[in-house]
Motif scaffolding. Structure first.
Motif, PDB file in Angstrom:
ATOM      1  N   PHE A 103       5.186  -7.145 -12.736  1.00 33.65           N
ATOM      2  CA  PHE A 103       6.188  -5.988 -13.335  1.00 33.65           C
ATOM      3  C   PHE A 103       6.942  -6.223 -14.459  1.00 33.65           C
ATOM      4  CE2 PHE A 103       5.437  -5.090  -8.681  1.00 33.65           C
ATOM      5  CZ  PHE A 103       4.778  -3.611  -8.883  1.00 33.65           C
ATOM      6  N   ALA A 104       6.579  -7.015 -15.380  1.00 36.07           N
ATOM      7  CA  ALA A 104       7.271  -7.511 -16.541  1.00 36.07           C
ATOM      8  C   ALA A 104       7.376  -6.265 -17.444  1.00 36.07           C
ATOM      9  CB  ALA A 104       6.675  -8.638 -17.176  1.00 36.07           C
ATOM     10  N   ASP A 105       6.579  -5.313 -17.534  1.00 33.02           N
ATOM     11  CA  ASP A 105       6.533  -4.293 -18.418  1.00 33.02           C
ATOM     12  C   ASP A 105       6.803  -3.119 -17.762  1.00 33.02           C
ATOM     13  OD1 ASP A 105       5.849  -6.210 -20.508  1.00 33.02           O
ATOM     14  OD2 ASP A 105       3.777  -5.925 -19.928  1.00 33.02           O
ATOM     15  N   THR A 106       7.141  -2.993 -16.761  1.00 34.52           N
ATOM     16  CA  THR A 106       7.442  -1.678 -15.941  1.00 34.52           C
ATOM     17  C   THR A 106       8.717  -1.850 -14.930  1.00 34.52           C
ATOM     18  OG1 THR A 106       6.646   0.309 -14.864  1.00 34.52           O
ATOM     19  CG2 THR A 106       5.688  -1.771 -14.463  1.00 34.52           C
ATOM     20  N   GLU A 107       9.309  -0.896 -14.468  1.00 33.83           N
ATOM     21  CA  GLU A 107      10.226  -0.958 -13.536  1.00 33.83           C
ATOM     22  C   GLU A 107       9.417  -0.938 -12.346  1.00 33.83           C
ATOM     23  OE1 GLU A 107      13.579  -1.188 -13.410  1.00 33.83           O
ATOM     24  OE2 GLU A 107      13.388  -1.389 -15.489  1.00 33.83           O
ATOM     25  N   PRO A 108       9.862  -2.017 -11.414  1.00 32.27           N
ATOM     26  CA  PRO A 108       9.134  -2.310 -10.126  1.00 32.27           C
ATOM     27  C   PRO A 108       9.594  -1.305  -8.979  1.00 32.27           C
ATOM     28  CG  PRO A 108      10.748  -3.783 -10.269  1.00 32.27           C
ATOM     29  CD  PRO A 108      10.907  -3.147 -11.490  1.00 32.27           C
ATOM     30  N   PRO A 109       8.710  -0.958  -7.995  1.00 29.97           N
ATOM     31  CA  PRO A 109       9.007  -0.012  -7.168  1.00 29.97           C
ATOM     32  C   PRO A 109      10.154  -0.547  -5.956  1.00 29.97           C
ATOM     33  CG  PRO A 109       7.135  -1.291  -6.100  1.00 29.97           C
ATOM     34  CD  PRO A 109       7.475  -1.594  -7.721  1.00 29.97           C
ATOM     35  N   CYS A 110      10.541   0.148  -5.237  1.00 28.70           N
ATOM     36  CA  CYS A 110      11.340  -0.128  -3.930  1.00 28.70           C
ATOM     37  C   CYS A 110      10.509  -1.324  -3.382  1.00 28.70           C
ATOM     38  CB  CYS A 110      11.582   0.825  -3.008  1.00 28.70           C
ATOM     39  SG  CYS A 110      12.633   2.132  -3.830  1.00 28.70           S
ATOM     40  N   ARG A 111      11.282  -2.260  -2.569  1.00 28.57           N
ATOM     41  CA  ARG A 111      10.473  -3.181  -1.828  1.00 28.57           C
ATOM     42  C   ARG A 111      11.256  -3.824  -0.535  1.00 28.57           C
ATOM     43  NH1 ARG A 111       9.464  -9.210  -4.612  1.00 28.57           N
ATOM     44  NH2 ARG A 111      11.578  -9.532  -3.869  1.00 28.57           N
ATOM     45  N   SER A 112      10.411  -3.992   0.462  1.00 24.29           N
ATOM     46  CA  SER A 112      11.126  -4.535   1.733  1.00 24.29           C
ATOM     47  C   SER A 112      10.456  -6.017   1.648  1.00 24.29           C
ATOM     48  CB  SER A 112      10.818  -3.933   2.971  1.00 24.29           C
ATOM     49  OG  SER A 112      11.192  -2.530   2.922  1.00 24.29           O
ATOM     50  N   PHE A 113      11.197  -6.925   2.289  1.00 23.37           N
ATOM     51  CA  PHE A 113      10.662  -8.392   2.328  1.00 23.37           C
ATOM     52  C   PHE A 113      10.887  -8.957   3.819  1.00 23.37           C
ATOM     53  CE2 PHE A 113      10.174 -12.842   1.694  1.00 23.37           C
ATOM     54  CZ  PHE A 113       9.643 -12.964   0.419  1.00 23.37           C
ATOM     55  N   MET A 114       9.799  -9.147   4.445  1.00 21.48           N
ATOM     56  CA  MET A 114       9.946  -9.538   5.651  1.00 21.48           C
ATOM     57  C   MET A 114       9.381 -10.919   6.161  1.00 21.48           C
ATOM     58  SD  MET A 114       9.211  -5.688   7.244  1.00 21.48           S
ATOM     59  CE  MET A 114       8.307  -5.529   5.290  1.00 21.48           C
ATOM     60  N   VAL A 115      10.013 -11.744   6.625  1.00 22.28           N
ATOM     61  CA  VAL A 115       9.448 -13.018   7.149  1.00 22.28           C
ATOM     62  C   VAL A 115       8.759 -12.723   8.632  1.00 22.28           C
ATOM     63  CG1 VAL A 115       9.950 -15.513   7.635  1.00 22.28           C
ATOM     64  CG2 VAL A 115      10.900 -14.535   5.736  1.00 22.28           C
ATOM     65  N   VAL A 116       7.660 -13.310   8.686  1.00 18.05           N
ATOM     66  CA  VAL A 116       6.896 -13.032   9.919  1.00 18.05           C
ATOM     67  C   VAL A 116       6.306 -14.698  10.322  1.00 18.05           C
ATOM     68  CG1 VAL A 116       6.279 -10.963   9.459  1.00 18.05           C
ATOM     69  CG2 VAL A 116       4.647 -12.511   8.785  1.00 18.05           C
ATOM     70  N   LYS A 117       5.946 -14.711  11.697  1.00 19.60           N
ATOM     71  CA  LYS A 117       5.487 -15.993  12.085  1.00 19.60           C
ATOM     72  C   LYS A 117       4.224 -16.289  11.696  1.00 19.60           C
ATOM     73  CE  LYS A 117       4.581 -18.524  16.426  1.00 19.60           C
ATOM     74  NZ  LYS A 117       4.713 -18.456  17.710  1.00 19.60           N
ATOM     75  N   GLU A 118       3.178 -15.390  11.535  1.00 18.25           N
ATOM     76  CA  GLU A 118       1.844 -15.538  10.843  1.00 18.25           C
ATOM     77  C   GLU A 118       1.240 -14.542  10.623  1.00 18.25           C
ATOM     78  OE1 GLU A 118      -2.132 -17.735  12.838  1.00 18.25           O
ATOM     79  OE2 GLU A 118      -0.298 -17.419  14.285  1.00 18.25           O
ATOM     80  N   LEU A 119       0.136 -14.597   9.460  1.00 18.85           N
ATOM     81  CA  LEU A 119      -0.598 -13.303   9.001  1.00 18.85           C
ATOM     82  C   LEU A 119      -1.992 -13.583   9.247  1.00 18.85           C
ATOM     83  CD1 LEU A 119       1.565 -13.053   5.715  1.00 18.85           C
ATOM     84  CD2 LEU A 119       1.561 -11.131   7.590  1.00 18.85           C
ATOM     85  N   PRO A 120      -2.902 -12.663   9.133  1.00 15.19           N
ATOM     86  CA  PRO A 120      -4.132 -12.703   9.029  1.00 15.19           C
ATOM     87  C   PRO A 120      -4.856 -13.870   8.259  1.00 15.19           C
ATOM     88  CG  PRO A 120      -3.800 -10.413   9.173  1.00 15.19           C
ATOM     89  CD  PRO A 120      -2.270 -11.244   8.765  1.00 15.19           C
ATOM     90  N   LEU A 121      -5.978 -14.363   8.927  1.00 10.68           N
ATOM     91  CA  LEU A 121      -6.497 -15.735   7.941  1.00 10.68           C
ATOM     92  C   LEU A 121      -5.701 -16.741   7.599  1.00 10.68           C
ATOM     93  CD1 LEU A 121      -8.949 -13.212   6.404  1.00 10.68           C
ATOM     94  CD2 LEU A 121      -9.383 -14.226   8.469  1.00 10.68           C
ATOM     95  N   LYS A 122      -4.602 -17.005   7.983  1.00 12.77           N
ATOM     96  CA  LYS A 122      -3.637 -18.014   7.682  1.00 12.77           C
ATOM     97  C   LYS A 122      -2.843 -17.693   6.152  1.00 12.77           C
ATOM     98  CE  LYS A 122      -4.371 -20.395  11.451  1.00 12.77           C
ATOM     99  NZ  LYS A 122      -3.624 -20.130  12.370  1.00 12.77           N
ATOM    100  N   ALA A 123      -2.642 -16.364   5.920  1.00 15.31           N
ATOM    101  CA  ALA A 123      -2.352 -15.968   4.473  1.00 15.31           C
ATOM    102  C   ALA A 123      -0.887 -16.298   4.391  1.00 15.31           C
ATOM    103  CB  ALA A 123      -2.749 -14.442   4.337  1.00 15.31           C
ATOM    104  N   ALA A 124      -0.483 -16.469   3.507  1.00 13.50           N
ATOM    105  CA  ALA A 124       0.984 -16.740   3.304  1.00 13.50           C
ATOM    106  C   ALA A 124       1.771 -15.342   2.889  1.00 13.50           C
ATOM    107  CB  ALA A 124       1.340 -17.880   1.955  1.00 13.50           C
ATOM    108  N   VAL A 125       1.060 -14.434   2.418  1.00 13.73           N
ATOM    109  CA  VAL A 125       1.686 -13.218   1.922  1.00 13.73           C
ATOM    110  C   VAL A 125       0.694 -11.978   2.293  1.00 13.73           C
ATOM    111  CG1 VAL A 125       2.477 -11.654   0.014  1.00 13.73           C
ATOM    112  CG2 VAL A 125       2.783 -14.280   0.138  1.00 13.73           C
ATOM    113  N   GLU A 126       1.288 -10.882   2.606  1.00 16.90           N
ATOM    114  CA  GLU A 126       0.524  -9.576   3.047  1.00 16.90           C
ATOM    115  C   GLU A 126       1.546  -8.541   2.369  1.00 16.90           C
ATOM    116  OE1 GLU A 126      -1.386  -6.864   6.234  1.00 16.90           O
ATOM    117  OE2 GLU A 126      -0.589  -8.770   6.664  1.00 16.90           O
ATOM    118  N   ILE A 127       0.813  -7.568   1.653  1.00 11.98           N
ATOM    119  CA  ILE A 127       1.784  -6.597   1.020  1.00 11.98           C
ATOM    120  C   ILE A 127       0.919  -5.221   1.176  1.00 11.98           C
ATOM    121  CG2 ILE A 127       2.873  -5.570  -1.148  1.00 11.98           C
ATOM    122  CD1 ILE A 127       2.460  -8.420  -2.374  1.00 11.98           C
ATOM    123  N   GLU A 128       1.803  -4.244   1.998  1.00 11.13           N
ATOM    124  CA  GLU A 128       1.177  -2.743   1.853  1.00 11.13           C
ATOM    125  C   GLU A 128       2.072  -1.910   0.839  1.00 11.13           C
ATOM    126  OE1 GLU A 128       3.550  -0.841   5.553  1.00 11.13           O
ATOM    127  OE2 GLU A 128       2.065  -2.042   6.303  1.00 11.13           O
TER     128      GLU A 128
END
Length: 133
Positions: A103-128
């Motif tokens: 988002f260096a060249d544009t305003e980013p959207p609203c954002r929520s940030f949640m810490v969870v125990k585990e994600l699918p396929l052992k991913a570190a990050v998931e974003i909807e």
């Protein structure tokens, strides 16, 4: 009109996203709004999770989202909110660094940030995402 009417809800098919590994719909358009299911950092070519941790995964998720927007005729600039899920609380700095580059060249959207125990396929990050069509 029933709930599956195309005027109310349109299931979006994509050839650019990695194929879902579980039963879900990657994106649905409802009126002027688009809802994109949580994406993890899978490389669309190999189907493998991006190597090198949360920053690389976040970058891949955002690239995949941009590809989806381009394919569907949507605009990343019309993103309203992103909900970020991280496996563990030690990855925020990596996620934020990748986010800032994207988002260096544009305003980013609203954002929520949640810490969870585990994600699918052992991913570190998931974003909807939610955006205007």
């Amino acid at each position: 009109m029933n709930s599956s009417s195309p005027e109310l809800r349109r299931i979006t098919q994509s050839r650019v996203l990695p194929a879902p590994r579980f039963r879900y719909t990657p994106a649905i358009q409802a009126g002027a709004f688009v809802f994109v299911s949580g994406l993890i950092g899978l490389d669309p070519t190999t189907g493998e999770l991006a190597a090198s941790g949360a920053a690389a995964e976040t970058t891949q998720v955002l690239k995949n989202f941009r590809l989806l927007c381009e394919e569907q005729g949507w605009s990343v600039d019309r993103m309203l909110i992103a909900r970020v899920f991280c496996a563990g609380d030690g990855v925020a700095a990596e996620v934020n660094a990748a986010w800032d580059v994207f988002f260096a060249d544009t305003e980013p959207p609203c954002r929520s940030f949640m810490v969870v125990k585990e994600l699918p396929l052992k991913a570190a990050v998931e974003i909807e995402f939610q955006l205007l069509a």
